[in-house]
Enzyme design. Structure first.
Site, mmCIF file in Angstrom:
data_model
loop_
_atom_site.group_PDB
_atom_site.id
_atom_site.type_symbol
_atom_site.label_atom_id
_atom_site.label_comp_id
_atom_site.label_asym_id
_atom_site.label_seq_id
_atom_site.Cartn_x
_atom_site.Cartn_y
_atom_site.Cartn_z
ATOM 1 N N LYS A 53 71.000 -54.521 -78.965
ATOM 2 C CA LYS A 53 71.641 -53.771 -78.407
ATOM 3 C C LYS A 53 70.057 -52.491 -79.395
ATOM 4 O O LYS A 53 70.338 -51.816 -80.475
ATOM 5 C CB LYS A 53 73.084 -53.439 -79.407
ATOM 6 C CG LYS A 53 73.859 -53.790 -78.251
ATOM 7 C CD LYS A 53 75.370 -53.438 -79.388
ATOM 8 C CE LYS A 53 76.679 -53.758 -78.216
ATOM 9 N NZ LYS A 53 77.383 -53.039 -78.749
HETATM 10 C C1 E4P Z 1 80.834 -52.635 -77.554
HETATM 11 O O1 E4P Z 1 80.116 -53.299 -76.844
HETATM 12 C C2 E4P Z 1 80.738 -51.412 -78.185
HETATM 13 O O2 E4P Z 1 80.164 -51.044 -79.373
HETATM 14 C C3 E4P Z 1 82.097 -51.266 -78.324
HETATM 15 O O3 E4P Z 1 83.287 -51.644 -77.293
HETATM 16 C C4 E4P Z 1 82.634 -49.509 -79.094
HETATM 17 O O4 E4P Z 1 84.300 -49.237 -78.724
HETATM 18 P P1 E4P Z 1 84.198 -47.840 -79.368
HETATM 19 O O5 E4P Z 1 84.077 -47.176 -78.550
HETATM 20 O O6 E4P Z 1 86.169 -48.561 -79.543
HETATM 21 O O7 E4P Z 1 83.571 -47.792 -81.033
#
Ligand code: E4P
Length: 248
Positions: free
Chosen positions: A85
């Site tokens: 990522k």
């Molecule tokens: C997934 O890939 C994301 O990192 C995650 O869903 C982010 O979620 P949040 O906005 O609740 O932190």
């Protein structure tokens, strides 16, 4: 559409793999911290192994593009199913598109994360990202409509025949999953507590309990008539019609 689990909880990942529901897992530093995973390598390797050949997203932990590149190369060397990522911009708003493009050229699968607009998703897809992560909940936080961002991105990818897949994350309630699915998400990544809410329904519980109770009543009649009904005579427990009990 694929469903990923947005968690680092090994027990939950195993459960939802065994249920045949999830096609991968996403994590981020906040999720890992919340699950008590402090050693990124150990945590990632453990989850990756559990997943077999299904993808696991692991995020770099730096704000500096060159370091993002070297961390990404290191992280993807830990297991063949790791997708790295890369935040779509730095904390200062500088694009990380060059990092994404270089990694993709080097054969690394990239999840361009923290996309909050169609524009960001477009540019990340142009840079070659394997996945573009659109954060539905955070888009709503800003007063915008995540469905519009997802639909626009999905249609645009289709029109121009680009291979990037949309992962919708930042799920805050089960309705977000339905809306993302209908808006054209290729993947929705869901925290396990919402997966449990998605399958439960108080009227299904009632319905199942009603049919089971009637089935057992029929078996009792058979017994009182001196007859046997194969297979159900051992079922002695009368179901309670219970209200929906949600975990999470
Ligand atoms: C997934 O890939 C994301 O990192 C995650 O869903 C982010 O979620 P949040 O906005 O609740 O932190």
């Amino acid at each position: 559409m694929e469903i990923f689990a947005d968690t680092a909880d090994l027990k939950e990942i195993k459960t939802w793999l065994d249920f045949g529901v999830i096609d991968g897992v996403t994590t981020n530093p906040s999720i890992l911290l919340a699950n008590g995973v402090y050693d990124l390598r150990l945590g990632a390797v453990e989850i990756a192994r559990l997943l077999g050949d299904k993808p696991l997203s692991v995020e770099v932990v730096t704000d500096e593009p060159d370091e993002m590149y070297s961390q990404a190369v290191e992280i993807t060397s830990w297991a063949p199913n790791i997708v790295v990522k890369i935040p779509v911009i730095t904390t200062q708003g500088d694009p990380t598109l060059g990092v994404i493009a270089r990694l993709v050229q080097a054969g690394v699968k990239v999840n361009a994360t923290a996309c909050l607009s169609f524009n960001q998703a477009m540019l990340a897809a142009k840079a070659g990202a394997t996945y573009v992560s659109i954060f539905a909940g955070r888009i709503s936080d800003e007063g915008a409509d995540p469905s519009e961002v997802i639909t626009n991105t999905a249609q645009w990818l289709k029109t121009w025949n680009l291979p990037s897949k949309i992962i919708v994350g930042s799920i805050r309630e089960t309705m977000n999953v339905q809306k993302a699915a209908l808006a054209g998400a290729h993947v929705v990544t869901v925290p396990p507590k919402f997966l449990r809410q998605m399958i439960d329904h108080k009227y299904s519980r009632f319905t199942v309990a009603q049919f089971l109770a009637d089935g057992l009543s029929a078996a009792e009649r058979m017994t009182s008539l001196g007859l046997t009904m194969s297979g159900v005579n051992g079922a002695k427990k009368r179901p309670q019609v219970a209200p929906s009990k949600r975990k999470g």
